[in-house]
Design a protein around this motif. Structure first.
Motif, PDB file in Angstrom:
ATOM      1  N   TRP A  26       0.790  -1.288  -0.112  1.00 21.14           N
ATOM      2  CA  TRP A  26      -0.094   0.011   0.001  1.00 21.14           C
ATOM      3  C   TRP A  26       0.728   1.398   0.043  1.00 21.14           C
ATOM      4  O   TRP A  26       0.259   2.449  -0.037  1.00 21.14           O
ATOM      5  CB  TRP A  26      -0.898  -0.035   1.087  1.00 21.14           C
ATOM      6  N   GLU A  27       2.236   1.102  -0.074  1.00 21.37           N
ATOM      7  CA  GLU A  27       3.127   2.463   0.024  1.00 21.37           C
ATOM      8  C   GLU A  27       3.972   2.190  -0.992  1.00 21.37           C
ATOM      9  O   GLU A  27       4.133   2.914  -1.990  1.00 21.37           O
ATOM     10  CB  GLU A  27       3.633   2.744   1.273  1.00 21.37           C
ATOM     11  N   THR A  28       4.939   1.147  -0.826  1.00 22.38           N
ATOM     12  CA  THR A  28       6.102   1.068  -1.628  1.00 22.38           C
ATOM     13  C   THR A  28       5.754   0.803  -3.280  1.00 22.38           C
ATOM     14  O   THR A  28       6.196   1.566  -4.118  1.00 22.38           O
ATOM     15  CB  THR A  28       7.053  -0.100  -1.224  1.00 22.38           C
ATOM     16  N   VAL A  29       4.985  -0.156  -3.572  1.00 22.72           N
ATOM     17  CA  VAL A  29       4.286  -0.370  -4.954  1.00 22.72           C
ATOM     18  C   VAL A  29       3.601   0.620  -5.579  1.00 22.72           C
ATOM     19  O   VAL A  29       4.022   1.039  -6.626  1.00 22.72           O
ATOM     20  CB  VAL A  29       3.930  -1.843  -4.849  1.00 22.72           C
ATOM     21  N   PRO A  30       2.643   1.296  -5.014  1.00 23.41           N
ATOM     22  CA  PRO A  30       1.951   2.146  -5.664  1.00 23.41           C
ATOM     23  C   PRO A  30       2.786   3.564  -5.643  1.00 23.41           C
ATOM     24  O   PRO A  30       2.591   4.284  -6.839  1.00 23.41           O
ATOM     25  CB  PRO A  30       0.639   2.437  -4.611  1.00 23.41           C
ATOM     26  N   ASP A  31       3.825   3.694  -4.807  1.00 17.68           N
ATOM     27  CA  ASP A  31       4.695   5.137  -5.013  1.00 17.68           C
ATOM     28  C   ASP A  31       5.485   4.844  -6.125  1.00 17.68           C
ATOM     29  O   ASP A  31       5.668   5.836  -6.998  1.00 17.68           O
ATOM     30  CB  ASP A  31       5.370   5.178  -3.746  1.00 17.68           C
ATOM     31  N   ALA A  32       5.881   3.486  -6.371  1.00 14.80           N
ATOM     32  CA  ALA A  32       7.051   3.134  -7.298  1.00 14.80           C
ATOM     33  C   ALA A  32       6.167   3.357  -8.757  1.00 14.80           C
ATOM     34  O   ALA A  32       6.822   3.655  -9.772  1.00 14.80           O
ATOM     35  CB  ALA A  32       7.597   1.809  -7.383  1.00 14.80           C
ATOM     36  N   LEU A  33       5.030   2.829  -8.748  1.00 17.32           N
ATOM     37  CA  LEU A  33       4.102   3.010 -10.031  1.00 17.32           C
ATOM     38  C   LEU A  33       3.391   4.287 -10.114  1.00 17.32           C
ATOM     39  O   LEU A  33       2.915   4.608 -11.123  1.00 17.32           O
ATOM     40  CB  LEU A  33       2.833   1.986  -9.951  1.00 17.32           C
ATOM     41  N   ASP A  34       3.558   5.282  -9.352  1.00 17.72           N
ATOM     42  CA  ASP A  34       3.367   6.674  -9.419  1.00 17.72           C
ATOM     43  C   ASP A  34       1.813   6.735  -9.428  1.00 17.72           C
ATOM     44  O   ASP A  34       1.380   7.323 -10.362  1.00 17.72           O
ATOM     45  CB  ASP A  34       3.918   7.285 -10.312  1.00 17.72           C
ATOM     46  N   ILE A  35       1.094   5.924  -8.673  1.00 17.63           N
ATOM     47  CA  ILE A  35      -0.544   5.805  -8.580  1.00 17.63           C
ATOM     48  C   ILE A  35      -0.891   6.188  -7.148  1.00 17.63           C
ATOM     49  O   ILE A  35      -0.044   5.978  -6.266  1.00 17.63           O
ATOM     50  CB  ILE A  35      -0.886   4.519  -9.313  1.00 17.63           C
ATOM     51  N   GLY A  36      -2.108   6.581  -7.056  1.00 19.47           N
ATOM     52  CA  GLY A  36      -2.422   6.768  -5.643  1.00 19.47           C
ATOM     53  C   GLY A  36      -2.713   5.309  -4.797  1.00 19.47           C
ATOM     54  O   GLY A  36      -2.908   4.396  -5.085  1.00 19.47           O
ATOM     55  N   ARG A  37      -2.049   5.563  -3.781  1.00 19.49           N
ATOM     56  CA  ARG A  37      -1.952   4.598  -2.623  1.00 19.49           C
ATOM     57  C   ARG A  37      -3.401   3.875  -2.517  1.00 19.49           C
ATOM     58  O   ARG A  37      -3.550   2.648  -2.395  1.00 19.49           O
ATOM     59  CB  ARG A  37      -1.399   4.980  -1.415  1.00 19.49           C
ATOM     60  N   TYR A  38      -4.293   4.858  -2.413  1.00 16.37           N
ATOM     61  CA  TYR A  38      -5.484   4.239  -1.953  1.00 16.37           C
ATOM     62  C   TYR A  38      -6.569   4.659  -3.205  1.00 16.37           C
ATOM     63  O   TYR A  38      -7.837   5.024  -3.146  1.00 16.37           O
ATOM     64  CB  TYR A  38      -6.156   4.887  -0.864  1.00 16.37           C
ATOM     65  N   SER A  39      -6.149   4.628  -4.461  1.00 16.22           N
ATOM     66  CA  SER A  39      -7.088   5.212  -5.421  1.00 16.22           C
ATOM     67  C   SER A  39      -8.052   3.948  -5.695  1.00 16.22           C
ATOM     68  O   SER A  39      -7.819   2.669  -5.341  1.00 16.22           O
ATOM     69  CB  SER A  39      -6.260   4.942  -6.959  1.00 16.22           C
ATOM     70  N   SER A  40      -9.266   3.964  -6.273  1.00 14.60           N
ATOM     71  CA  SER A  40      -9.995   2.708  -6.542  1.00 14.60           C
ATOM     72  C   SER A  40      -9.653   1.645  -7.316  1.00 14.60           C
ATOM     73  O   SER A  40      -9.869   0.565  -6.895  1.00 14.60           O
ATOM     74  CB  SER A  40     -11.271   3.539  -7.397  1.00 14.60           C
ATOM     75  N   LEU A  41      -8.660   2.024  -8.296  1.00 14.33           N
ATOM     76  CA  LEU A  41      -8.270   1.048  -9.034  1.00 14.33           C
ATOM     77  C   LEU A  41      -7.460   0.290  -8.218  1.00 14.33           C
ATOM     78  O   LEU A  41      -7.208  -0.991  -8.354  1.00 14.33           O
ATOM     79  CB  LEU A  41      -7.679   1.685 -10.213  1.00 14.33           C
TER      80      LEU A  41
END
Length: 425
Positions: free
Chosen positions: A51-66
């Motif tokens: 919920w932090e490392t991977v979405p930050d690396a992918l540059d997407i919202g940590r808690y985006s709906s997707l």
């Protein structure tokens, strides 16, 4: 919950019987706490990655709906694989399991803990208590019966339950209350304190281990109630009863939902479908409705006055739906921690609608009602509600508020099924 460890003990258990119980109780208590802390730490580390490392690396919202839908669906797939392939299929159907029970075969424990850890990290709305207690019972009974084959297995079960309760709540008080309630209906000789001696020692060892290695706290930062009046008592009676009624809606909905998932038959269908539904619910309710709920409960209480009554009602309804889906789909986990969030959200709905009600009264009374409905553990419900209130003055109010709430829930369906898929009452 078996707790009678020595049915042949004399009425006044002498020191020579109690002293040999000290070392086993300490070992089981510390071991149960280390098991709980190990699983919790591993789940927290994996949660940070997901919920932090991977979405930050992918540059997407940590808690985006997707991202919520993706992570929870993948969690369903991975837990489904564990349940499908692990020895013993990661234990029995969690919908029919409470806090305690007979020991599982030790080969089942790794799969059960793996499924629970993945669910905790992936954002599933279940807590660690049921799998941790089941694993501690299994390991304590297996090791204990090999070390001391003449000691009844129920003795090791009681130590594991007590030690894990102590570790979960950071205090032996909850274990003492639960075991006292269980011992009331159990045959056995000796005074209550003779029979509680070893379990309380295990609970104390588990609690101290957790306190030394972590920072357990159910205190939510609610403003304390120092001088309760008649209006506070009335509010507590009403809110606890309403909270129980709200949670009972979920108890009635649970069996048909469980049957619906059961029609899928295979864990690789049931759990991914459940994960997808949980992701959609997360997208609807937001990140506060994910996970076991303890940290999210503190965040919610810290935001009193920020959310409208409608937003709080949405959080409560979505969390209830998420709890039902998670338990019905076969995810391994307990119901106490998410029920605390559920009760808190419901209490804050009432407080937002009637601002004259003190926040501590609204939240703790609602948590009491919800826990009574979902667990039918009266002492645990009172204990958790009192700890959340963080106000000694609330204790009398909560004791009285539990009475009408109990009249509402007793004899009604609870959030646990028998092995035929029918609600326990």
């Amino acid at each position: 919950m078996a707790t009678d460890h020595d049915a042949t003990a004399p009425a006044e258990a002498p020191v020579r019987i109690l002293l040999p119980q000290v070392l086993p109780a300490l070992l089981v208590g510390v071991g149960s706490a280390l098991l709980f802390l190990g699983i919790s730490t591993l789940a927290d580390e994996l949660q940070s990655v997901l919920w932090e490392t991977v979405p930050d690396a992918l540059d997407i919202g940590r808690y985006s709906s997707l991202w919520m839908i993706t992570v929870l669906t993948v969690t369903g797939v991975t837990v489904g694989l564990v349940v499908w392939k692990a020895p013993g299929h990661a234990g029995p159907d969690p919908a029919s399991e409470g806090l305690g029970g007979p020991p599982l075969p030790p080969l089942v424990v790794p799969g059960l803990l793996a499924a629970s850890t993945l669910a905790l990290a992936g954002g599933v709305s279940l807590g660690p208590e049921q799998p941790t207690i089941a694993a501690a019972i299994s390991l304590a009974a297996w090791l204990g019966l090999r070390a001391a084959p003449d000691v009844p297995g129920a003795f090791w079960v009681s130590l594991a339950i007590a030690g894990t309760f102590g570790a979960l709540f950071g205090t032996p008080v909850a274990a003492a209350l639960v075991l006292s309630e269980a011992l009331t209906g159990q045959p056995g000789r000796g005074s209550l304190w003779d029979r509680l001696f070893a379990p309380l020692l295990a609970a104390g060892a588990g609690a101290m281990t957790t306190q030394l290695l972590a920072d357990p706290s159910f205190a939510m930062g609610l403003p304390p109630l120092t001088d309760p009046g008649w209006e506070d008592l009335l509010a507590a009676l009403v809110v606890a009863t309403l909270g129980a009624l709200f949670a009972l809606l979920g108890c009635y909905a649970f069996p048909p939902l469980h049957r619906a998932f059961g029609r899928l038959r295979h864990p690789m269908l049931m759990l991914p479908a459940g994960g997808l539904l949980l992701g959609l619910l997360g997208a609807l309710g937001g990140h506060l409705t994910l996970f076991k709920g303890l940290h999210e409960t503190k965040e919610l209480v810290g935001s009193i006055g920020v959310y409208s009554s409608g937003e709080l009602a949405r959080l409560a309804v979505v969390k209830l739906a998420a709890l039902l889906v998670a338990a019905a789909a076969g995810f391994r986990g307990g119901r106490v921690f998410p029920a605390v969030f559920l009760g808190t959200a419901f209490g804050l709905v009432v407080q937002a609608l009637v601002p004259e009600i003190h926040p501590a009264v609204a939240v703790s009374s609602a948590v009491l009602g919800v826990l009574l409905a979902t667990t039918r553990q009266g002492w645990v419900s009172l204990f958790v509600a009192a700890v959340i209130a963080s106000s000694p003055a609330m204790l009398a109010l909560l004791c009285l508020a539990s009475l009408p709430a109990w009249l509402v829930v007793t004899g009604r369906p609870q959030l646990e099924l028998d092995h035929q898929g029918r609600s326990r009452r």
